[in-house]
Design a protein around this motif. Structure first.
Motif, PDB file in Angstrom:
ATOM      1  N   LYS A  24       0.853  -1.225   0.058  1.00 27.63           N
ATOM      2  CA  LYS A  24       0.017   0.023  -0.153  1.00 27.63           C
ATOM      3  C   LYS A  24       0.798   1.180   0.017  1.00 27.63           C
ATOM      4  O   LYS A  24       1.808   1.410   0.989  1.00 27.63           O
ATOM      5  N   ALA A  27       0.187   8.076   1.184  1.00 27.61           N
ATOM      6  CA  ALA A  27      -0.810   8.755   0.504  1.00 27.61           C
ATOM      7  C   ALA A  27      -0.058  10.094  -0.433  1.00 27.61           C
ATOM      8  O   ALA A  27      -0.457  10.307  -1.545  1.00 27.61           O
ATOM      9  N   PRO A 202     -11.350   3.045   3.967  1.00 29.20           N
ATOM     10  CA  PRO A 202     -10.327   1.997   3.879  1.00 29.20           C
ATOM     11  C   PRO A 202     -10.729   0.805   3.605  1.00 29.20           C
ATOM     12  O   PRO A 202     -10.105  -0.127   2.850  1.00 29.20           O
ATOM     13  N   GLN A 203     -11.804   0.315   3.880  1.00 33.86           N
ATOM     14  CA  GLN A 203     -12.441  -0.877   3.722  1.00 33.86           C
ATOM     15  C   GLN A 203     -12.707  -1.189   2.003  1.00 33.86           C
ATOM     16  O   GLN A 203     -12.527  -2.361   1.356  1.00 33.86           O
ATOM     17  N   SER A 205     -10.806   0.598  -0.289  1.00 28.85           N
ATOM     18  CA  SER A 205      -9.843   0.391  -0.929  1.00 28.85           C
ATOM     19  C   SER A 205      -9.010  -1.223  -0.821  1.00 28.85           C
ATOM     20  O   SER A 205      -8.479  -1.864  -1.794  1.00 28.85           O
ATOM     21  N   LYS A 206      -9.031  -1.659   0.446  1.00 31.02           N
ATOM     22  CA  LYS A 206      -8.576  -2.984   0.673  1.00 31.02           C
ATOM     23  C   LYS A 206      -9.258  -4.233  -0.355  1.00 31.02           C
ATOM     24  O   LYS A 206      -8.835  -4.817  -0.886  1.00 31.02           O
ATOM     25  N   SER A 259     -16.297  -5.198  -1.596  1.00 27.13           N
ATOM     26  CA  SER A 259     -16.156  -3.663  -2.014  1.00 27.13           C
ATOM     27  C   SER A 259     -17.448  -2.946  -2.249  1.00 27.13           C
ATOM     28  O   SER A 259     -17.794  -1.914  -1.834  1.00 27.13           O
ATOM     29  N   GLN A 324     -10.250   5.723  -3.289  1.00 26.73           N
ATOM     30  CA  GLN A 324      -9.589   4.575  -2.651  1.00 26.73           C
ATOM     31  C   GLN A 324      -9.719   3.551  -3.584  1.00 26.73           C
ATOM     32  O   GLN A 324      -8.862   2.611  -3.468  1.00 26.73           O
ATOM     33  N   SER A 327      -6.742   4.273  -5.670  1.00 26.74           N
ATOM     34  CA  SER A 327      -5.448   3.921  -5.111  1.00 26.74           C
ATOM     35  C   SER A 327      -4.989   2.661  -5.189  1.00 26.74           C
ATOM     36  O   SER A 327      -3.518   2.540  -5.205  1.00 26.74           O
TER      37      SER A 327
END
Length: 626
Positions: A24, A27, A202-203, A205-206, A259, A324, A327
């Motif tokens: 990851k 930023a 964040p979830q 993005s993950k 997602s 997100q 990224s």
């Protein structure tokens, strides 16, 4: 046949991209990479943003016009002018926003195109160890699906953040001018639910990153299956391979659904915030109207502003969501961009004229040591030999001796760990890669043939070859009869990886391709392994003819191919154990004598008592005569 020196690629367990997972990015690095893609198109994005802002201004003016309309109704005045203004604001605002959306979508496609061009150009310059470490399907998914995700974050996310932010601030200011109490109620609800949205980002993005990795694995598995399609069918492995693909697809689905779940939660939170705000404002605002603190027109305008607040808030949430999602794609693209590439410094043209000019090249290995990776054992231990130029030099020895690696080091597919490789007396590291490879013709072990026509395959390394050149090389490689049989001659499609050609035909195509290049140095790695006896003998004659003016290096397990070589280098366990002619090596090197005897090529071998034994006769096919 495999030389056994291909132990370099990482075949161990790991993530679909060959590592333990895409790191990851911080930023700052994400924004730096994002801006690098965004920068060439910044003026087009700015234009789209201007259109979007103008559309937002037109939208914000509508509640004010509505307030004036309600006031005029209360005062029994004409409302025709206000209705015209409202209609104009709606039509103009919609038209301007549509133009802005088109500009942004077009720019987004341009961002994707530029990213794909850049990434393809870089990936095709990767050093061979990097390609062997990665999975081809994963590299392809970065060019396709990851760059598609890049589209959203480089334009939609940026513009949505700008326009949404400006519209949000402007709306809040106008609402504050109307009634600070109702604004406080609205912001209280939005901030409360906004905290929930921040937690789910964040979830998103993950989950997106995991989904993209799984998509890369699907590409990898499919590439493997279609690359060995006959083997899959002959092995009855269709169901097993289908199950492997299904597992990867299920993984992609699972993370995609995850997602989607978090994105749905984010959008639902936005909708809930607006609806709760509307109910709160309606209740409190109604009480304030009843008490005479505000007018009905003010409450109506405030409620309209609240509805219009949905758009900028939605844009801000969209920007955060797209960021997100993007990224994760940017992290994978940055990882691909950091892979080590070859420096293709300017050099002579890679045309046939360059390859064919000059005398035959000399090759010298000086105490060369090499290993594929630091965690793997050495492949070469101080390999030294000299090839003076012109003539044929053969490399023989058991599998794993390091024969094929010799060619990889000459071509600079790999860099030596110690010692030097010299071509024409110059260290290969001092050559520019285009200049070095323009002088070399290389036929690989598996003789790859590319999808396309036969002509495209033949001229792949010599695009300026004339029809006469092609006809000449077809005869030399014994391909002229094949071309005569094909329905469209040289323009016949050969299928994926030459699937419409036999193994021997593919090998001859690869040989013809190398010969058409007119190299100064010709590398043949098991170039006759799939040829029948007649074509092998014909190719031996061609190689013998070529070797009068060109340096020919041959790796072979079938010694019948190399018995007429000017010199034979015997390798074993990464070392050179003997150099000589066939007869010399039969007489004085036990390993070569054993290889020759095994293949019935030991002419006049010597018995322990010194008396000669009867030579074993062969027919043209290399089979002992009965």
């Amino acid at each position: 046949m495999n030389d056994g020196t291909r132990a370099g690629p990482d075949d161990g367990p790991g993530s679909p991209d060959g590592s333990d997972g895409t790191p990851k990015l911080p930023a700052r690095e994400t924004w730096r990479a994002l801006y690098a893609h965004f920068r060439p198109h910044r003026w087009a994005v700015a234009l789209g943003a201007v259109f979007a802002l103008v559309g937002a201004v037109a939208a914000l003016a509508q509640p004010l016009a509505a307030k004036a309309l309600v006031d005029r109704l209360g005062e029994d005045e004409s409302i025709a002018g206000i209705l015209v203004v409202l209609t104009a604001l709606v039509v103009i605002g919609t038209a301007i926003e549509s133009v802005g959306a088109y500009v942004l979508e077009r720019t987004a496609e341009s961002v994707v195109l530029a990213a794909r061009r850049s990434l393809v150009g870089r990936l095709l310059r990767l050093r061979l160890p990097e390609v062997e470490r990665m999975q081809p399907g994963d590299l392809m998914s970065r060019i396709t699906s990851d760059t598609t995700l890049l589209k959203a974050v480089t334009t939609q996310s940026v513009v949505s953040a700008i326009t949404g932010g400006v519209s949000f601030v402007a709306t809040i200011v106008l609402m504050a001018l109307m009634d600070a109490v109702l604004l406080g109620v609205t912001l209280g609800v939005i901030v409360l639910i906004g905290g929930v949205v921040a937690l789910v980002m964040p979830q998103i993005s993950k989950s997106t990153k995991k989904s993209q990795e799984a998509v890369g694995e699907i590409s990898t598995v499919l590439e493997r299956a279609f690359g060995a399609f006959r083997t899959v069918k002959a092995s009855g492995a269709e169901e097993r391979e289908t199950e492997v693909v299904n597992r990867a697809a299920t993984t992609a689905w699972r993370y995609g659904v995850r997602s989607a779940k978090w994105q749905a939660a984010a959008w639902s939170s936005v909708g809930l915030a607006i609806q709760v705000s509307f109910l709160a404002v309606l209740g409190i605002g109604g009480a304030r109207v009843a008490s005479g603190e505000i007018s009905v027109s003010t409450l109506v305008a405030f409620l309209l502003f609240l509805f219009y607040l949905i758009d900028p808030v939605s844009k801000l949430v969209e920007a955060a969501t797209q960021y997100q999602v993007g990224s994760a794609a940017i992290a994978r693209l940055v990882e691909a961009e950091r892979l080590e590439t070859e420096e293709l410094a300017p050099g002579p043209s890679t045309s046939r004229a360059t390859g064919g000019s000059g005398a035959a090249a000399s090759v010298v290995f000086e105490d060369v040591a090499f290993r594929y990776r630091d965690d793997l054992p050495p492949v070469h231990h101080g390999v030294s030999f000299t090839v003076p130029g012109a003539g044929m030099t053969a490399f023989v020895g058991p599998s794993g001796a390091g024969k094929t690696t010799v060619f990889g080091l000459i071509e600079r597919f790999y860099e030596v760990s110690g010692g030097r490789v010299l071509v024409d007396g110059r260290d290969v590291r001092d050559w520019s890669l285009p200049e070095l490879r323009a002088a070399i013709g290389y036929v690989e072990q598996d003789a790859p043939v590319l999808a396309g026509t036969l002509r495209q395959n033949l001229t792949f390394a010599a695009p300026d070859a004339t029809d006469e050149d092609v006809r000449e090389v077809l005869v030399r490689a014994r391909l002229d009869a094949l071309v005569d049989r094909l329905p469209d001659g040289l323009d016949t499609l050969v299928g994926h990886r030459g699937s419409k050609l036999s193994g021997g035909e593919r090998q001859r195509v690869a040989i013809a391709r190398a010969l058409l290049r007119r190299p100064r140095l010709l590398l043949l790695d098991e170039a006759t392994s799939q040829l029948d006896a007649v074509n092998e003998l014909a190719l031996r004659d061609v190689v013998a003819e070529v070797s009068r003016d060109v340096t020919v290096l041959v790796v072979a397990h079938r010694l019948s191919t190399v018995t007429l070589a000017d010199r034979i280098v015997v390798m074993d366990a990464g070392r050179v154990r003997a150099v000589g002619t066939h007869q010399e090596l039969v007489a004085r090197d036990p390993l070569y004598g054993e290889l020759a005897a095994t293949q019935f090529l030991a002419s006049e071998p010597t018995r322990p008592d010194g008396a000669p034994e009867r030579a074993v006769e062969e027919d043209e096919a290399g089979v002992p005569a009965s």
